[in-house]
Design a protein around this motif. Sequence first.
Motif, PDB file in Angstrom:
ATOM      1  N   GLY A   8       1.038  -0.925   0.358  1.00  0.00           N
ATOM      2  CA  GLY A   8      -0.259  -0.163   0.298  1.00  0.00           C
ATOM      3  C   GLY A   8       1.064   1.471   0.227  1.00  0.00           C
ATOM      4  N   GLY A   9       0.867   2.309  -1.493  1.00  0.00           N
ATOM      5  CA  GLY A   9       1.907   2.883  -1.618  1.00  0.00           C
ATOM      6  C   GLY A   9       1.703   4.602  -0.955  1.00  0.00           C
ATOM      7  N   GLN A  10       0.096   4.787  -1.242  1.00  0.00           N
ATOM      8  CA  GLN A  10      -0.059   5.118  -0.809  1.00  0.00           C
ATOM      9  C   GLN A  10      -1.521   5.944  -0.409  1.00  0.00           C
ATOM     10  OE1 GLN A  10      -0.322   8.076  -4.436  1.00  0.00           O
ATOM     11  NE2 GLN A  10      -0.907  10.268  -3.145  1.00  0.00           N
ATOM     12  N   GLY A  11      -2.187   7.036   0.916  1.00  0.00           N
ATOM     13  CA  GLY A  11      -3.434   6.600   1.396  1.00  0.00           C
ATOM     14  C   GLY A  11      -4.800   7.530   1.054  1.00  0.00           C
ATOM     15  N   PHE A  12      -4.093   8.525   0.615  1.00  0.00           N
ATOM     16  CA  PHE A  12      -4.285  10.199   0.259  1.00  0.00           C
ATOM     17  C   PHE A  12      -3.704  10.746  -1.138  1.00  0.00           C
ATOM     18  CE2 PHE A  12      -2.226  10.515   4.056  1.00  0.00           C
ATOM     19  CZ  PHE A  12      -2.558  12.269   3.613  1.00  0.00           C
ATOM     20  N   TYR A  13      -4.765  11.511  -1.424  1.00  0.00           N
ATOM     21  CA  TYR A  13      -3.866  12.404  -1.856  1.00  0.00           C
ATOM     22  C   TYR A  13      -3.310  13.991  -1.256  1.00  0.00           C
ATOM     23  CZ  TYR A  13      -3.611  16.187  -6.262  1.00  0.00           C
ATOM     24  OH  TYR A  13      -3.587  17.444  -6.685  1.00  0.00           O
ATOM     25  N   GLY A  14      -1.720  14.044  -1.348  1.00  0.00           N
ATOM     26  CA  GLY A  14      -0.949  14.415  -0.538  1.00  0.00           C
ATOM     27  C   GLY A  14      -0.008  13.797   0.245  1.00  0.00           C
ATOM     28  N   PHE A  35      -1.515   2.362  -5.226  1.00  0.00           N
ATOM     29  CA  PHE A  35      -1.793   3.661  -4.461  1.00  0.00           C
ATOM     30  C   PHE A  35      -3.377   4.103  -4.690  1.00  0.00           C
ATOM     31  CE2 PHE A  35       2.636   3.830  -6.771  1.00  0.00           C
ATOM     32  CZ  PHE A  35       3.737   3.735  -5.724  1.00  0.00           C
ATOM     33  N   ASP A  36      -3.970   4.715  -3.816  1.00  0.00           N
ATOM     34  CA  ASP A  36      -5.560   4.903  -3.442  1.00  0.00           C
ATOM     35  C   ASP A  36      -4.708   6.304  -3.328  1.00  0.00           C
ATOM     36  OD1 ASP A  36      -7.711   5.620  -2.947  1.00  0.00           O
ATOM     37  OD2 ASP A  36      -7.610   5.499  -1.149  1.00  0.00           O
ATOM     38  N   CYS A  37      -5.593   7.052  -4.483  1.00  0.00           N
ATOM     39  CA  CYS A  37      -5.372   8.881  -4.074  1.00  0.00           C
ATOM     40  C   CYS A  37      -6.890   9.200  -3.932  1.00  0.00           C
ATOM     41  CB  CYS A  37      -4.895   8.906  -5.667  1.00  0.00           C
ATOM     42  SG  CYS A  37      -3.404   8.724  -6.122  1.00  0.00           S
ATOM     43  N   LEU A  38      -7.521   8.339  -4.167  1.00  0.00           N
ATOM     44  CA  LEU A  38      -8.980   9.156  -4.800  1.00  0.00           C
ATOM     45  C   LEU A  38     -10.112   8.980  -3.618  1.00  0.00           C
ATOM     46  CD1 LEU A  38     -10.049   8.743  -7.864  1.00  0.00           C
ATOM     47  CD2 LEU A  38      -8.910  10.197  -7.372  1.00  0.00           C
ATOM     48  N   SER A  39     -11.034  10.178  -2.773  1.00  0.00           N
ATOM     49  CA  SER A  39     -12.426  10.184  -1.728  1.00  0.00           C
ATOM     50  C   SER A  39     -12.902  10.705  -3.201  1.00  0.00           C
ATOM     51  CB  SER A  39     -11.686  11.061  -0.137  1.00  0.00           C
ATOM     52  OG  SER A  39     -11.355  12.030  -0.902  1.00  0.00           O
ATOM     53  N   GLU A  40     -14.130  11.031  -2.091  1.00  0.00           N
ATOM     54  CA  GLU A  40     -15.670  11.862  -2.922  1.00  0.00           C
ATOM     55  C   GLU A  40     -14.814  13.403  -2.420  1.00  0.00           C
ATOM     56  OE1 GLU A  40     -15.863   9.351  -0.190  1.00  0.00           O
ATOM     57  OE2 GLU A  40     -17.198   7.804  -1.330  1.00  0.00           O
ATOM     58  N   LEU A  41     -14.118  13.769  -1.854  1.00  0.00           N
ATOM     59  CA  LEU A  41     -13.612  15.104  -1.504  1.00  0.00           C
ATOM     60  C   LEU A  41     -12.731  15.387  -2.830  1.00  0.00           C
ATOM     61  CD1 LEU A  41     -13.631  18.048  -0.020  1.00  0.00           C
ATOM     62  CD2 LEU A  41     -12.220  16.617   1.588  1.00  0.00           C
ATOM     63  N   THR A  42     -11.932  14.592  -2.854  1.00  0.00           N
ATOM     64  CA  THR A  42     -10.662  14.442  -4.060  1.00  0.00           C
ATOM     65  C   THR A  42     -11.380  14.737  -5.119  1.00  0.00           C
ATOM     66  OG1 THR A  42      -9.458  13.062  -2.653  1.00  0.00           O
ATOM     67  CG2 THR A  42      -7.980  13.607  -4.966  1.00  0.00           C
ATOM     68  N   ARG A  51     -12.019  22.138 -14.347  1.00  0.00           N
ATOM     69  CA  ARG A  51     -13.102  23.163 -15.493  1.00  0.00           C
ATOM     70  C   ARG A  51     -11.797  24.348 -15.766  1.00  0.00           C
ATOM     71  NH1 ARG A  51     -17.726  23.820 -11.059  1.00  0.00           N
ATOM     72  NH2 ARG A  51     -18.274  25.044 -12.947  1.00  0.00           N
ATOM     73  N   ARG A  52     -10.436  24.520 -14.821  1.00  0.00           N
ATOM     74  CA  ARG A  52     -10.028  25.535 -14.644  1.00  0.00           C
ATOM     75  C   ARG A  52      -9.159  24.911 -15.576  1.00  0.00           C
ATOM     76  NH1 ARG A  52     -10.162  25.654  -8.525  1.00  0.00           N
ATOM     77  NH2 ARG A  52      -8.272  25.311  -8.669  1.00  0.00           N
ATOM     78  N   ASP A  53      -8.376  23.940 -16.170  1.00  0.00           N
ATOM     79  CA  ASP A  53      -7.603  23.637 -16.571  1.00  0.00           C
ATOM     80  C   ASP A  53      -7.688  22.376 -17.308  1.00  0.00           C
ATOM     81  OD1 ASP A  53      -5.207  22.851 -18.555  1.00  0.00           O
ATOM     82  OD2 ASP A  53      -3.398  24.300 -16.865  1.00  0.00           O
ATOM     83  N   SER A  54      -8.281  22.264 -18.905  1.00  0.00           N
ATOM     84  CA  SER A  54      -8.468  21.065 -19.535  1.00  0.00           C
ATOM     85  C   SER A  54      -7.743  19.911 -18.967  1.00  0.00           C
ATOM     86  CB  SER A  54      -9.163  20.806 -20.582  1.00  0.00           C
ATOM     87  OG  SER A  54      -7.432  21.293 -21.736  1.00  0.00           O
ATOM     88  N   ASN A  55      -5.887  20.382 -19.078  1.00  0.00           N
ATOM     89  CA  ASN A  55      -5.215  19.225 -18.572  1.00  0.00           C
ATOM     90  C   ASN A  55      -4.684  19.087 -17.428  1.00  0.00           C
ATOM     91  OD1 ASN A  55      -4.430  18.869 -21.854  1.00  0.00           O
ATOM     92  ND2 ASN A  55      -3.007  21.317 -21.338  1.00  0.00           N
ATOM     93  N   ARG A  56      -5.341  19.116 -16.801  1.00  0.00           N
ATOM     94  CA  ARG A  56      -5.762  18.805 -15.011  1.00  0.00           C
ATOM     95  C   ARG A  56      -6.665  17.988 -14.746  1.00  0.00           C
ATOM     96  NH1 ARG A  56      -2.843  22.778 -11.905  1.00  0.00           N
ATOM     97  NH2 ARG A  56      -3.258  21.562  -9.993  1.00  0.00           N
ATOM     98  N   GLY A  57      -6.903  18.025 -13.337  1.00  0.00           N
ATOM     99  CA  GLY A  57      -7.775  16.663 -12.726  1.00  0.00           C
ATOM    100  C   GLY A  57      -7.080  16.055 -13.394  1.00  0.00           C
ATOM    101  N   PHE A  58      -6.228  15.145 -12.429  1.00  0.00           N
ATOM    102  CA  PHE A  58      -5.964  13.960 -11.417  1.00  0.00           C
ATOM    103  C   PHE A  58      -4.687  14.225 -11.073  1.00  0.00           C
ATOM    104  CE2 PHE A  58      -2.046  15.290 -14.844  1.00  0.00           C
ATOM    105  CZ  PHE A  58      -1.306  15.739 -14.643  1.00  0.00           C
ATOM    106  N   THR A  59      -4.702  13.671  -9.522  1.00  0.00           N
ATOM    107  CA  THR A  59      -3.559  13.830  -9.048  1.00  0.00           C
ATOM    108  C   THR A  59      -1.722  13.817  -9.204  1.00  0.00           C
ATOM    109  OG1 THR A  59      -2.684  12.291  -8.713  1.00  0.00           O
ATOM    110  CG2 THR A  59      -5.574  12.030  -7.079  1.00  0.00           C
ATOM    111  N   MET A  60      -1.951  15.527  -8.387  1.00  0.00           N
ATOM    112  CA  MET A  60      -0.654  16.397  -9.709  1.00  0.00           C
ATOM    113  C   MET A  60       1.405  15.626  -8.570  1.00  0.00           C
ATOM    114  SD  MET A  60      -1.262  18.080 -11.490  1.00  0.00           S
ATOM    115  CE  MET A  60      -0.162  19.019 -11.920  1.00  0.00           C
TER     116      MET A  60
END
Length: 457
Positions: A8-14, A35-42, A51-60
């Motif tokens: 388990g390499g990751q528990g959340f975005y950040g 690697f688990d990065c997502l939640s409903e909040l995420t 919405r601000r940048d069409s090239n974004r939307g993934f966990t940086m």
Amino acid sequence: MRTIKIGGGQGFYGDTILPSIEMAKKVEGLNYISFDCLSELTLSILQKDKRRDSNRGFTMDILALMPKMLPIAREKGIKLITNSGGMNPIAARDAVLGIARKLGIKNLKVAVITGDDIFERLDELLKKGYALDNLDTGEKLGNVRERVVNANAYLGADVIARALSEGADVVITGRVTDSALFLGPLLYEFGWKADDWDKLAAGIVCGHLLECAGQVAGGNFASGWQEVSNLENIGYPYAKFSEDGSFIMSKTPDTGGLISFRTVREQLLYEVLDPNHYLTPDVDADFTSVHLEDVGENRVRVWGIKGRPRPETLKVCIGYEDGWIGEAQIAYSWPDALRKAQEADRILRRRFEITGLKYSEIRTDFIGFNALHGPLACSMPNPQELNEVVLRLAVRVGDEKEAEKVFRELVPLGLNGPPTASGVGGRSKPRELLALWPTLIPRAEVEPAVKIEIIET
């Protein structure tokens, strides 16, 4: 008996990337890191980014992780699975491919899984007769339809197994269930049948224990945090999983943290509504059947898990615009810190009436007194003798212009309110709010549209 090691390499975005790097270096025979990065909040955060940048939307944070992880994983034959794709899996895939090519890594197969995003199909589904009612409130989606900004179905593990069977070294998904990131490799490696419910349930339990990374290894350990040492160098967990459905939880050697009966038991019950029926797209797992046993230092054996047939519906998380928030904070010191903060709250609420602030909801927290415990804090002895209290005021309004008024009304309290005010600040910049709408949809409406695409460097 054949075994597979999954970390388990990751528990959340950040989350920090260092423990997963240490795991990749130190754990012998490690086959996968998920690697688990997502939640409903995420998802809501990522939707705002897209919405601000069409090239974004993934966990940086994959931009920091992959340059360090890919060379190690390539050298040791470790496959990587991540839901970092979020709202834009294609962009995440392209970012990883770019990093691999820059590092000169050849013949790396990167798979992207799409099809969880059903936003463009909502009207079609409504016309077909699917109500998409809110699971929590029973409300009709039509009440918020014009404000919907995203809709994502929770996919299961089989699509990850398919990607691995096609030779993927890295698998990037959007919204799959957290536990699917770990069950997917087990399905692929062991070739379990789709109705082998007990083994599927065992894989789900394993995934549930690993998905929060450091949390099962002594992090956030509510019932014994004082016993956990060296958390600044916490070791992330991995499971040595046997083909019969039993596994041993452990952690990266020579690191801090703790794997024990108690840490595993605590994580087992984390975010579980009904332990008899832990519903996933893959299986209905019975957490009450789980057996745990300490079998050595930082080693816990898990076995005996039972499962039932999977549901024929998938959960869908819909996000919709739900106003704006104006927020601000101001601190008061002893004596009478709480009374001063309460008076400041009264002044602000009256000022909102005088200025005609249009709001639908207002919340006050007295940090240092009741921000965490709410009304239970009223039993606290001598609340008026607190050394310091921070007033936090959050107001839900209809638009950004109204939200800006909240902070502007707070600032004058520095001189026009109770004494000892300091630390005027908080979130002076308004934020748009996205609310969550959980619902269900037949899996047959989603799964045929799921796609796997693999590109090789």
